[in-house]
Design a protein around this motif. Structure first.
Motif, PDB file in Angstrom:
ATOM      1  N   ILE A  19       0.846  -1.354   0.175  1.00 36.26           N
ATOM      2  CA  ILE A  19      -0.045  -0.111  -0.003  1.00 36.26           C
ATOM      3  C   ILE A  19       1.029   1.430   0.084  1.00 36.26           C
ATOM      4  CG2 ILE A  19      -1.683   1.251   1.451  1.00 36.26           C
ATOM      5  CD1 ILE A  19      -2.855  -1.179   2.281  1.00 36.26           C
ATOM      6  N   LEU A  20       1.940   1.323   0.806  1.00 35.59           N
ATOM      7  CA  LEU A  20       2.846   2.478   0.947  1.00 35.59           C
ATOM      8  C   LEU A  20       3.478   2.569  -0.324  1.00 35.59           C
ATOM      9  CD1 LEU A  20       4.490   2.187   4.529  1.00 35.59           C
ATOM     10  CD2 LEU A  20       2.598   3.852   3.590  1.00 35.59           C
ATOM     11  N   MET A  21       4.108   1.469  -0.924  1.00 32.44           N
ATOM     12  CA  MET A  21       4.466   1.601  -2.517  1.00 32.44           C
ATOM     13  C   MET A  21       3.792   1.923  -3.613  1.00 32.44           C
ATOM     14  SD  MET A  21       7.258   1.449  -4.181  1.00 32.44           S
ATOM     15  CE  MET A  21       8.426   0.392  -3.708  1.00 32.44           C
ATOM     16  N   ASP A  22       2.531   1.542  -3.376  1.00 33.27           N
ATOM     17  CA  ASP A  22       1.433   2.291  -4.432  1.00 33.27           C
ATOM     18  C   ASP A  22       1.200   3.693  -4.220  1.00 33.27           C
ATOM     19  OD1 ASP A  22       1.134  -0.277  -5.340  1.00 33.27           O
ATOM     20  OD2 ASP A  22      -1.009  -0.572  -4.897  1.00 33.27           O
ATOM     21  N   ILE A  23       0.983   4.281  -2.838  1.00 31.18           N
ATOM     22  CA  ILE A  23       0.861   5.584  -2.594  1.00 31.18           C
ATOM     23  C   ILE A  23       2.041   6.451  -3.026  1.00 31.18           C
ATOM     24  CG2 ILE A  23       0.605   7.281  -0.663  1.00 31.18           C
ATOM     25  CD1 ILE A  23      -1.070   5.297   0.590  1.00 31.18           C
ATOM     26  N   ALA A  24       3.411   5.795  -2.944  1.00 28.06           N
ATOM     27  CA  ALA A  24       4.629   6.715  -3.463  1.00 28.06           C
ATOM     28  C   ALA A  24       4.640   6.565  -4.878  1.00 28.06           C
ATOM     29  CB  ALA A  24       5.821   5.703  -2.874  1.00 28.06           C
ATOM     30  N   LEU A  25       4.141   5.554  -5.675  1.00 24.71           N
ATOM     31  CA  LEU A  25       4.260   5.533  -6.968  1.00 24.71           C
ATOM     32  C   LEU A  25       3.105   6.561  -7.508  1.00 24.71           C
ATOM     33  CD1 LEU A  25       4.455   1.820  -7.665  1.00 24.71           C
ATOM     34  CD2 LEU A  25       6.193   3.455  -8.487  1.00 24.71           C
ATOM     35  N   LEU A  26       2.039   6.682  -6.871  1.00 27.10           N
ATOM     36  CA  LEU A  26       0.827   7.397  -7.199  1.00 27.10           C
ATOM     37  C   LEU A  26       1.546   9.156  -6.884  1.00 27.10           C
ATOM     38  CD1 LEU A  26      -2.237   7.783  -7.693  1.00 27.10           C
ATOM     39  CD2 LEU A  26      -2.106   8.074  -5.139  1.00 27.10           C
ATOM     40  N   ILE A  27       2.101   9.167  -5.971  1.00 28.84           N
ATOM     41  CA  ILE A  27       2.541  10.691  -5.726  1.00 28.84           C
ATOM     42  C   ILE A  27       3.528  11.205  -6.659  1.00 28.84           C
ATOM     43  CG2 ILE A  27       3.841  12.019  -4.110  1.00 28.84           C
ATOM     44  CD1 ILE A  27       2.374  10.530  -1.769  1.00 28.84           C
ATOM     45  N   VAL A  28       4.675  10.261  -7.090  1.00 26.45           N
ATOM     46  CA  VAL A  28       5.745  10.479  -7.754  1.00 26.45           C
ATOM     47  C   VAL A  28       5.163  10.465  -9.162  1.00 26.45           C
ATOM     48  CG1 VAL A  28       7.982   9.591  -8.813  1.00 26.45           C
ATOM     49  CG2 VAL A  28       7.688   9.555  -6.301  1.00 26.45           C
ATOM     50  N   GLY A  29       4.384   9.681  -9.725  1.00 21.17           N
ATOM     51  CA  GLY A  29       3.584   9.805 -10.918  1.00 21.17           C
ATOM     52  C   GLY A  29       2.949  11.042 -11.154  1.00 21.17           C
TER      53      GLY A  29
END
Length: 191
Positions: A19-29
């Motif tokens: 979940i944290l990785m998904d949120i990080a990818l979402l923010i960086v994207g």
């Protein structure tokens, strides 16, 4: 609603990390898509390719299904627009009798507009034209020809910038739309 593909045998820690990785990818994207819009105006940043990287990062999350057709088509559009950004100003410059000096002047005028924004949003329009005119005047003696060539160089610049901006904004819209569609998979704690 789309569900996160997680089996019950995985540890709670692993689910938390994904979940944290998904949120990080979402923010960086998202940051990449915004920088892509800025890159539509800044000549040092490739706008649409950066916005496309944002879409790619979003599709690398666990919550969003990978759609390689979508990514392939949007990548092709970004690359075509990137190439056109070099071709369109040259066509505009040639059509109106301009030279490389006018194109360089247009770019320098844009840099001046970005570093010294005292004319506000109009500076992004005025300074590239002034730069093209100065570039052409330094290269040609005839003011009428230089003005016409500067207009052609400026018109090519505006056309390329407009196309890059439209594509980057569309990519931002696609990013937001896809993130909203899968919001419960990206943020399972908001159900």
């Amino acid at each position: 609603m789309p569900q996160r593909c997680v089996t019950f045998s995985k540890s709670h820690s692993h689910i938390h990390k994904s979940i944290l990785m998904d949120i990080a990818l979402l923010i960086v994207g998202f940051v990449f898509t915004i920088i892509g819009i800025l890159g539509s105006f800044l000549p040092v940043l490739p706008g649409p390719p950066l916005s496309w990287l944002g879409l790619l990062l979003l599709h690398l999350t666990i919550a969003i299904p990978q759609d390689w057709w979508f990514l392939g088509i949007t990548a092709a559009v970004a690359l075509v627009v990137f190439a056109l950004d070099y071709i369109i100003p040259a066509i505009g410059t040639k059509k109106f009798g301009g030279t490389r000096a006018g194109m360089i002047g247009t770019t320098l005028g844009l840099v001046v507009a970005l570093i010294f924004p005292f004319l506000g949003p109009l500076g992004i329009i005025i300074w590239p034209f002034v730069g093209a005119l100065v570039g052409e005047l330094l290269n040609k003696a005839d003011k009428k020809t230089a003005t016409k060539a500067a207009f052609g160089s400026f018109l090519g610049f505006l056309t390329g910038t407009f196309i890059k901006f439209v594509v980057a904004v569309v990519y931002l819209g696609l990013f937001i739309s896809k993130a909203w569609e899968y919001r419960y998979g990206l943020f399972p704690f908001i159900k």
